[in-house]
Scaffold this active site. Structure first.
Site, PDB file in Angstrom:
ATOM      1  N   LYS A 159      -5.669  -0.083  -5.634  1.00 43.09           N
ATOM      2  CA  LYS A 159      -6.255   1.235  -5.842  1.00 43.09           C
ATOM      3  C   LYS A 159      -5.287   2.045  -6.698  1.00 43.09           C
ATOM      4  O   LYS A 159      -4.183   1.588  -7.011  1.00 43.09           O
ATOM      5  CB  LYS A 159      -6.515   1.946  -4.511  1.00 43.09           C
ATOM      6  CG  LYS A 159      -7.730   1.422  -3.746  1.00 43.09           C
ATOM      7  CD  LYS A 159      -8.121   2.355  -2.601  1.00 43.09           C
ATOM      8  CE  LYS A 159      -9.420   1.914  -1.967  1.00 43.09           C
ATOM      9  NZ  LYS A 159      -9.875   2.877  -0.925  1.00 43.09           N
ATOM     10  N   GLU A 174     -36.673   2.212 -21.114  1.00 39.51           N
ATOM     11  CA  GLU A 174     -37.581   2.696 -20.078  1.00 39.51           C
ATOM     12  C   GLU A 174     -37.768   4.200 -20.291  1.00 39.51           C
ATOM     13  O   GLU A 174     -36.922   5.008 -19.932  1.00 39.51           O
ATOM     14  CB  GLU A 174     -37.007   2.437 -18.684  1.00 39.51           C
ATOM     15  CG  GLU A 174     -37.999   2.754 -17.578  1.00 39.51           C
ATOM     16  CD  GLU A 174     -37.376   3.372 -16.340  1.00 39.51           C
ATOM     17  OE1 GLU A 174     -37.975   3.257 -15.270  1.00 39.51           O
ATOM     18  OE2 GLU A 174     -36.299   3.994 -16.450  1.00 39.51           O
ATOM     19  N   TRP A 227       0.814  -1.215   0.000  1.00 41.24           N
ATOM     20  CA  TRP A 227       0.000   0.000   0.000  1.00 41.24           C
ATOM     21  C   TRP A 227       0.856   1.277   0.000  1.00 41.24           C
ATOM     22  O   TRP A 227       0.492   2.292   0.586  1.00 41.24           O
ATOM     23  CB  TRP A 227      -0.992   0.000   1.164  1.00 41.24           C
ATOM     24  CG  TRP A 227      -1.968  -1.149   1.078  1.00 41.24           C
ATOM     25  CD1 TRP A 227      -1.862  -2.354   1.704  1.00 41.24           C
ATOM     26  CD2 TRP A 227      -3.132  -1.206   0.263  1.00 41.24           C
ATOM     27  NE1 TRP A 227      -2.913  -3.178   1.346  1.00 41.24           N
ATOM     28  CE2 TRP A 227      -3.717  -2.490   0.460  1.00 41.24           C
ATOM     29  CE3 TRP A 227      -3.763  -0.317  -0.603  1.00 41.24           C
ATOM     30  CZ2 TRP A 227      -4.879  -2.892  -0.177  1.00 41.24           C
ATOM     31  CZ3 TRP A 227      -4.937  -0.715  -1.244  1.00 41.24           C
ATOM     32  CH2 TRP A 227      -5.473  -1.995  -1.024  1.00 41.24           C
ATOM     33  N   ASP A 273     -32.156   1.774 -18.321  1.00 41.16           N
ATOM     34  CA  ASP A 273     -32.843   2.548 -17.297  1.00 41.16           C
ATOM     35  C   ASP A 273     -32.783   4.036 -17.615  1.00 41.16           C
ATOM     36  O   ASP A 273     -31.793   4.537 -18.145  1.00 41.16           O
ATOM     37  CB  ASP A 273     -32.182   2.298 -15.933  1.00 41.16           C
ATOM     38  CG  ASP A 273     -32.810   3.113 -14.832  1.00 41.16           C
ATOM     39  OD1 ASP A 273     -33.958   2.828 -14.488  1.00 41.16           O
ATOM     40  OD2 ASP A 273     -32.152   4.058 -14.348  1.00 41.16           O
TER      41      ASP A 273
END
Length: 672
Positions: A123, A392, A88, A338
């Protein structure tokens, strides 16, 4: 090479009321042609254009014998790749930037084979105008949450090739008349907790198969930080949510569905993205305009989320690559897009009634967004020709589910969103005696001949906390105390009768496809409410109580039996694949409605109290008819007032004389 068409396009020819807007519709087609030409000049074809996920993200390059990680972050000042592979350390692994704004780092296999392994957490540390922040790689394919800190991180996932066995699966039936079971994996189990992909595969898919549905619509597949968002605040577009299990377990679910003959359509959210900086892609490179519009235009007030800038080539490629990824990697059979209304309009459809045709073609229409939807449908159908795309949209945009070359946007189906709204308003604001048969016919049959619709009486929208399912509107608290077969209750009798009629008339009259939400087919009680602070983080309402339908002493099983018979009828006679229904009889006072579709005669009585003997219904063909389904049968919770063995003969006026009990429907077929 595309040849430009001159107006009018087929959409205008078929819908003469659009003639006033013929030039704008032709311009839509011309803009699409130009975009396709530009894409071909840029990279060859649209499939290559939608392949960014093969370049960005983490990949093993055998020719270099190591892993490469790439990220597009043009406004960033510096990027550092870090994770448990380097303890890290945010500074030890800087990435290099090229003139296009791509950042890259290479990890040699020999050096990192023991630390950069399957399951490693990673990350990327991004330094930009918004500060120095730890971010999750945009194209990461798996994201997990630390149960103690609740922090999210990307996870390296070196999965081995999945042993797919669905090569012979055909989408023909689902594409011809989709019978859709809308479902959420996490809330699909009866337990007080989050369900898994494997539990869904083992416990729920057999139920869906038995119920007769040929398509499932999976919600909340893309990773989202807040479970209660129903999956609509997406943070990681290429990562199937780890809440439900591993990517391989999702693949297994889909593979098993295909073996059962069930298509899998994914709820895809390209209308907006979660605004979270820590978990999502917002401000990834330090700017507010990398993937989204800058400033207020990039913020969706109604959804508290970020709005994509569909005019940017990089955003188009990101979203199109996302579509290609889900089809190729997970064998998705299509998508339900959507929030298409929000995509198509600058105002996102907020506080709009769309009561004026000009609203479909004025300056509030986002032409770049329309183009993106056309490109998305082009990619989908080029990659998987038999796939299903569903929009939709509440606005009623003309041509939404028409071919692009006709002047349309290219979807296969559109959601008939006005139908569930009509049912809820009717149940909320009208007494049974006030139901208007003319209005009912209009609401369910008024749709363009050449635009296919998915009809539904209710979806997850109507089941959310703050609203009620149809069953709950009809029976309310009586569902807690009076659903036993050993007792009779007038409220429950009315509710069960109308629940059956509402669903059957919606299916048989309202569209070319049909949808129900998980559990609502048997009248699942209560609403859907995910764990949150306001309910003490309870899972009580974020589950499905299958035991209610399975209990032989409860009436839920009667509704389930009706739904199964209704779906089987649609499949046996290809009802939804047939031409629109033609009205045979409408009596506003007696509240009787009859129509023909797929060679069947559908007769409904919505009268609350009166039954009618010798009621004449003129039919298209002379001869004898038999009753093949009626809602008053005992197994469906009815009172057995009809004799199913009766043969009905047409009289000299080509009419059938029928006994029509109150609050019932019947289906008749001409005898061979």
């Amino acid at each position: 090479m595309f040849v430009r068409k001159s107006a009018p396009l087929n959409l205008v020819i078929d819908e003469p009321w659009l003639e006033k807007y013929s030039d704008k519709i032709s311009l839509r087609w011309s803009k699409y042609q130009s975009a396709i030409q530009e894409i071909e000049n840029f990279c060859g074809d649209i499939l290559e254009y939608g392949s960014n996920h093969h370049f960005y993200g983490i990949h093993f390059e055998s020719w270099r014998n190591g892993w490469v990680y790439r990220e597009w972050a043009p406004a960033a000042e510096a990027l550092y790749f870090f994770g448990d592979f380097n303890n890290w350390d945010r500074q030890s692994h800087p990435m290099k930037k090229n003139p296009r704004g791509d950042w890259e780092i290479f990890l040699p296999f020999d050096q990192y084979k023991d630390t950069f392994v399957h399951g490693s957490k990673v990350k990327v540390h991004v330094i930009g105008a918004n500060g120095a922040l730890d971010r999750i790689p945009v194209y990461i394919t798996r994201v997990i949450q630390n149960e103690e800190t609740h922090d999210f991180a990307g996870q390296v996932w070196f999965d081995s090739p999945f042993p797919w066995t669905d090569q012979d699966f055909s989408l023909a039936e689902s594409r011809k008349q989709p019978l859709i079971y809308e479902c959420h994996v996490g809330m699909a189990q009866e337990k007080l907790g989050v369900g898994t992909y494997l539990e869904f595969e083992q416990n729920i898919l057999p139920r869906i198969k038995s119920a007769g549905y040929n398509t499932i619509q999976l919600m909340a597949v893309m990773e989202h930080p807040y479970y209660g968002s129903f999956g609509y605040h997406v943070s990681n577009f290429f990562a199937p949510t780890s809440r439900f299990g591993s990517p391989e377990e999702l693949k297994s679910l889909i593979n098993t569905a295909h073996k059962m003959g069930i298509a899998v359509v994914m709820d895809i959210v390209h209308s907006h993205a979660v605004k979270n900086v820590n978990e999502g892609i917002n401000e990834f490179d330090g700017s507010d305009h990398q993937y989204f519009h800058a400033g207020p235009k990039g913020y969706h007030e109604g959804w508290d989320s970020k709005v994509f800038n569909y005019s940017k080539r990089e955003v188009q490629q990101f979203l199109l690559s996302n579509i290609r990824y889900w089809i190729e990697e997970f064998h998705m059979d299509g998508f339900r897009f959507d929030g298409v209304t929000s995509i198509m309009y600058v105002h996102h459809g907020l506080f709009m009634d769309f009561d004026n045709i000009d609203l479909y073609f004025d300056s509030n229409v986002d032409d770049d967004a329309i183009l993106y939807l056309q490109l998305a449908n082009t990619l989908i159908h080029k990659l998987k020709p038999q796939s299903i795309s569903i929009a939709e949209d509440v606005s009623g945009m003309p041509g939404l589910s028409r071919k692009i070359e006709d002047g349309g946007i290219g979807f296969d189906f559109r959601m008939a969103m006005g139908v569930p709204d009509y049912w809820i308003k009717t149940l909320k604001h009208k007494q049974d005696e006030e139901w208007d048969m003319f209005e009912l016919w209009h609401q369910l049959s008024n749709r363009p001949i050449k635009e296919k619709s998915i009809a539904y009486a209710e979806s997850h929208d109507q089941a959310l906390v703050g609203d009620k399912s149809l069953a709950f509107w009809l029976m309310d608290k009586e569902m807690y105390f009076s659903m036993s077969l050993l007792q009779q209750n007038l409220v429950v009798d009315r509710g069960i009768a109308l629940h059956k009629l509402i669903r059957m008339i919606t299916l048989s009259l309202g569209g070319e496809g049909y949808l129900t939400f998980i559990g609502n087919e048997f009248g699942h009680p209560e609403w859907v409410d995910f764990p949150r602070e306001g309910n003490n983080w309870s899972y009580q309402y974020a589950r499905r109580q299958w035991s209610l339908a399975d209990d032989p002493l409860l009436r839920y099983g009667q509704l389930a039996a009706w739904d199964k018979s209704m779906i089987q009828l649609a499949k046996d006679f290809q009802v939804l694949a047939s031409q629109h229904a033609r009205q045979l009889h409408l009596d506003p006072d007696k509240k009787i409605l009859a129509y023909e579709r797929a060679g069947l005669i559908f007769v409904f009585s919505f009268h609350p109290t009166e039954s009618f003997s010798g009621f004449a219904i003129q039919v298209p063909w002379t001869g004898s008819y038999q009753l093949i389904l009626d809602s008053d049968e005992k197994e469906f919770g009815g009172f057995e007032r009809l004799d199913t063995s009766t043969t009905f003969l047409t009289n000299e006026n080509q009419c059938l004389l029928l006994y029509i009990p109150n609050r019932t429907m019947m289906v008749l077929k001409q005898k061979d």
